[in-house]
Design a protein around this motif. Sequence first.
Motif, PDB file in Angstrom:
ATOM      1  N   UNK A  94      -4.875   0.265  -1.451  1.00  0.00           N
ATOM      2  CA  UNK A  94      -5.055   1.295  -0.424  1.00  0.00           C
ATOM      3  C   UNK A  94      -4.715   2.690  -0.936  1.00  0.00           C
ATOM      4  N   UNK A  95      -4.069   2.791  -2.089  1.00  0.00           N
ATOM      5  CA  UNK A  95      -3.788   4.109  -2.656  1.00  0.00           C
ATOM      6  C   UNK A  95      -5.074   4.840  -3.034  1.00  0.00           C
ATOM      7  N   UNK A  96      -6.180   4.108  -3.148  1.00  0.00           N
ATOM      8  CA  UNK A  96      -7.463   4.730  -3.481  1.00  0.00           C
ATOM      9  C   UNK A  96      -8.108   5.410  -2.280  1.00  0.00           C
ATOM     10  N   UNK A 101     -12.479   9.761   3.047  1.00  0.00           N
ATOM     11  CA  UNK A 101     -13.284   8.596   2.653  1.00  0.00           C
ATOM     12  C   UNK A 101     -14.264   8.263   3.768  1.00  0.00           C
ATOM     13  N   UNK A 102     -15.527   8.053   3.407  1.00  0.00           N
ATOM     14  CA  UNK A 102     -16.579   7.778   4.389  1.00  0.00           C
ATOM     15  C   UNK A 102     -16.816   6.295   4.633  1.00  0.00           C
ATOM     16  N   UNK A 103     -16.689   5.504   3.563  1.00  0.00           N
ATOM     17  CA  UNK A 103     -17.061   4.086   3.649  1.00  0.00           C
ATOM     18  C   UNK A 103     -16.050   3.236   2.900  1.00  0.00           C
ATOM     19  N   UNK A 145      -2.309 -11.154   8.840  1.00  0.00           N
ATOM     20  CA  UNK A 145      -2.353 -10.449   7.558  1.00  0.00           C
ATOM     21  C   UNK A 145      -3.497  -9.427   7.537  1.00  0.00           C
ATOM     22  N   UNK A 146      -4.650  -9.815   8.076  1.00  0.00           N
ATOM     23  CA  UNK A 146      -5.786  -8.904   8.104  1.00  0.00           C
ATOM     24  C   UNK A 146      -5.522  -7.709   9.012  1.00  0.00           C
ATOM     25  N   UNK A 147      -4.834  -7.923  10.116  1.00  0.00           N
ATOM     26  CA  UNK A 147      -4.515  -6.820  11.025  1.00  0.00           C
ATOM     27  C   UNK A 147      -3.689  -5.749  10.317  1.00  0.00           C
ATOM     28  N   UNK A 148      -2.789  -6.152   9.444  1.00  0.00           N
ATOM     29  CA  UNK A 148      -1.982  -5.183   8.693  1.00  0.00           C
ATOM     30  C   UNK A 148      -2.852  -4.352   7.753  1.00  0.00           C
ATOM     31  N   UNK A 149      -3.834  -4.983   7.133  1.00  0.00           N
ATOM     32  CA  UNK A 149      -4.730  -4.266   6.231  1.00  0.00           C
ATOM     33  C   UNK A 149      -5.527  -3.220   7.001  1.00  0.00           C
ATOM     34  N   UNK A 150      -6.082  -3.606   8.142  1.00  0.00           N
ATOM     35  CA  UNK A 150      -6.864  -2.654   8.934  1.00  0.00           C
ATOM     36  C   UNK A 150      -6.018  -1.490   9.422  1.00  0.00           C
ATOM     37  N   UNK A 151      -4.785  -1.772   9.814  1.00  0.00           N
ATOM     38  CA  UNK A 151      -3.915  -0.698  10.290  1.00  0.00           C
ATOM     39  C   UNK A 151      -3.708   0.358   9.199  1.00  0.00           C
ATOM     40  N   UNK A 152      -3.553  -0.092   7.965  1.00  0.00           N
ATOM     41  CA  UNK A 152      -3.329   0.846   6.865  1.00  0.00           C
ATOM     42  C   UNK A 152      -4.611   1.594   6.512  1.00  0.00           C
ATOM     43  N   UNK A 153      -5.745   0.914   6.553  1.00  0.00           N
ATOM     44  CA  UNK A 153      -7.017   1.598   6.280  1.00  0.00           C
ATOM     45  C   UNK A 153      -7.249   2.706   7.305  1.00  0.00           C
ATOM     46  N   UNK A 154      -7.063   2.388   8.575  1.00  0.00           N
ATOM     47  CA  UNK A 154      -7.286   3.379   9.626  1.00  0.00           C
ATOM     48  C   UNK A 154      -6.296   4.536   9.533  1.00  0.00           C
ATOM     49  N   UNK A 155      -5.098   4.247   9.074  1.00  0.00           N
ATOM     50  CA  UNK A 155      -4.088   5.301   8.922  1.00  0.00           C
ATOM     51  C   UNK A 155      -4.472   6.272   7.810  1.00  0.00           C
ATOM     52  N   UNK A 156      -4.960   5.743   6.709  1.00  0.00           N
ATOM     53  CA  UNK A 156      -5.255   6.579   5.542  1.00  0.00           C
ATOM     54  C   UNK A 156      -6.640   7.207   5.591  1.00  0.00           C
TER      55      UNK A 156
END
Length: 261
Positions: A94-96, A101-103, A145-156
């Motif tokens: 997620x550091x990337x 970011x568009x997509x 586990x997937x919910x945590x990933x989405x939360x971080x994507x939406x945050x960044x």
Amino acid sequence: MRRFIPLLSVALLAACSTPAEEPQPPHYVALGDSYAAMGSTTLPLDPPNTCVRAQDSYPELAAKDMGAELTNVACQGASTLDVLSSAGEHPAQVDALREDTDLVSLSVGGNDASFVRLTQCATDDICQTESGPQIDMEIRDLPRRLDKVYAEIHHRSPNAKVLATGYLPLIKHGETCPFIEKIPASDREWLAESIERINQAVREAAVRHGATYVLADSALDHTACSPSPWVDFTGKETNSFPMHPTHAGQQAMAEALRAAL
């Protein structure tokens, strides 16, 4: 958020306006595991080689066709933990992500459910007995586990469109072929069902978080037992990695990705 503008619209804008800045290519970040990283074994790998990123993986193919600026951090063996943190030798994926970011494409969840062990069930007739309870428990824990990933994507990357890619099925229900005919029918059914359950968890998580689930059309017609496989048991005849997408499979996923846009 920068938009994907049809070429005709770009041409009309250029013809009817004063000179302006050229539109920037969309920024695309590919997150995930080996199903998004591996491709043909005959092509050079992008560094770091430990991630086994192939030049014909679906993120690379889709980015070229879209004219996108790709940051590809997909890595073989990655789980949700690797996406979110520096769990091993590589930085958190997620550091990337950037604010502009568009997509984002996301191929993750399989390794959280012992996907390597699961694919080995195509050659091991006691796999379900030995690993079934553990894999079942891991699949049931996958939504959290997937919910945590989405939360971080939406945050960044709050404005990014997220495409969650499913796993091309190795086999389908009721199917057999010489490579797996020694496996009991009950184990073959369990293997097909387990991959379906992982894809279901990925699809439902996408719906919960406003993302789009992507799996190539007719995937069930191109299992490893089919005459034109999109995923291969051994990879020998398709120059692909064992139990992973073939070049044709990666092309099909790239086309599905573009269609989802």
